[in-house]
Design an enzyme around this catalytic site. Sequence first.
Site, PDB file in Angstrom:
ATOM      1  N   ASP A 232      41.106  28.586  40.798  1.00  0.00           N
ATOM      2  CA  ASP A 232      42.343  28.684  39.994  1.00  0.00           C
ATOM      3  C   ASP A 232      42.584  27.241  39.450  1.00  0.00           C
ATOM      4  O   ASP A 232      43.343  26.947  38.509  1.00  0.00           O
ATOM      5  CB  ASP A 232      43.447  29.127  40.793  1.00  0.00           C
TER       6      ASP A 232
ATOM      7  N   LYS B 185      41.158  40.943  36.214  1.00  0.00           N
ATOM      8  CA  LYS B 185      40.065  39.974  36.739  1.00  0.00           C
ATOM      9  C   LYS B 185      39.114  40.383  37.623  1.00  0.00           C
ATOM     10  O   LYS B 185      37.843  40.202  37.515  1.00  0.00           O
ATOM     11  CB  LYS B 185      40.926  39.111  37.865  1.00  0.00           C
TER      12      LYS B 185
ATOM     13  N   GLN C  60      47.021  35.535  43.713  1.00  0.00           N
ATOM     14  CA  GLN C  60      47.888  35.555  42.437  1.00  0.00           C
ATOM     15  C   GLN C  60      49.413  35.246  42.750  1.00  0.00           C
ATOM     16  O   GLN C  60      50.065  35.563  43.705  1.00  0.00           O
ATOM     17  CB  GLN C  60      47.541  37.299  42.256  1.00  0.00           C
TER      18      GLN C  60
HETATM   19  N1  GUN Z   1      49.914  33.998  37.569  1.00  0.00           N
HETATM   20  C1  GUN Z   1      49.909  33.786  36.383  1.00  0.00           C
HETATM   21  N2  GUN Z   1      48.880  33.090  35.999  1.00  0.00           N
HETATM   22  C2  GUN Z   1      48.119  33.099  37.093  1.00  0.00           C
HETATM   23  C3  GUN Z   1      46.696  32.463  37.447  1.00  0.00           C
HETATM   24  O1  GUN Z   1      46.119  32.075  36.337  1.00  0.00           O
HETATM   25  N3  GUN Z   1      46.467  32.404  38.439  1.00  0.00           N
HETATM   26  C4  GUN Z   1      47.134  32.743  39.513  1.00  0.00           C
HETATM   27  N4  GUN Z   1      46.593  32.615  40.908  1.00  0.00           N
HETATM   28  N5  GUN Z   1      48.443  33.486  39.504  1.00  0.00           N
HETATM   29  C5  GUN Z   1      48.829  33.455  38.406  1.00  0.00           C
END
Ligand code: GUN
Length: 286
Positions: free
Chosen positions: A120, A53, A97
Amino acid sequence: MTAQLIDGNALSKQLRTQVAARAQALQAKGITPGLAVVLVGDNPASQVYVRNKVKACEDAGLHSVLEKYEASMTEADLLARVEALNNDARIHGILVQLPLPAHIDAQKVIEAISPAKDVDGFHIASAGALMTGMKGFWPCTPYGCMKMLESIGYDLKGKHAVVIGRSNIVGKPMALMLLQKDATVTICHSRTPDLKALTLQADVIVAAVGKRQVLTADMVKPSAVVLDVGMNRNDEGKLCGDVDFDGVKEVASYITPVPGGVGPMTITMLLVNTLEAAETSATKAL
Ligand code: GUN
């Protein structure tokens, strides 16, 4: 018949070029879109995800900050960090995350993020906006799936879409997005007694369970469109989705591969959301 691939890497490249151009336009006004990524603990998969990311942000000309904390971090300390990021004018998007360590209430942390920075799309304000058709951030993975359908010019009106999985991150928002485009939507999950009977009726299938071989060729109607959200490892340790790709590609009209399908689209939509958060904040600042 062999299905056509919906190439998530190629589509991402296109969309990320557009993001980079819009980021440059903001930059010309003195604003650099900024994303804060917060990682607590040392979950190996999460470490890879956040690295990807942050790198995608840098490549598209977005500013990103990665904050890494020990698994022993307290919930109060994490909430305080989120609050500081809410008040940081250089940060337009905040991503914590998941999963978080068990002693931290993940929902409480998500609700602490300012909805204006909830790139998100997990905050209840974002979920409520999606549910009611109002403007708000859409969760990145189902949003990416919608972009993939759009890229093949697929008209969902009156089509039957079957979503396998009911998570807050993918299954539920996916169903709402498909519904918003006038599909008839069925959500299936671990307690659905006859999954095959339902998937066989589907024009579009989204597999989002996190388990290999959930969808096999005998469960797919000829010419259906199949989107594979799964991210699993097979016995040889190779990345694979929820769909039996080799079998299903002989039945479907379109299919997404794993890797190189929905995965890159998730990150792309995060960039899109972050950029939009920055654009909105720039408009408000004028
Ligand atoms: N864990 C798995 N997928 C995601 C996501 O799209 N965003 C976040 N914050 N955590 C995750």
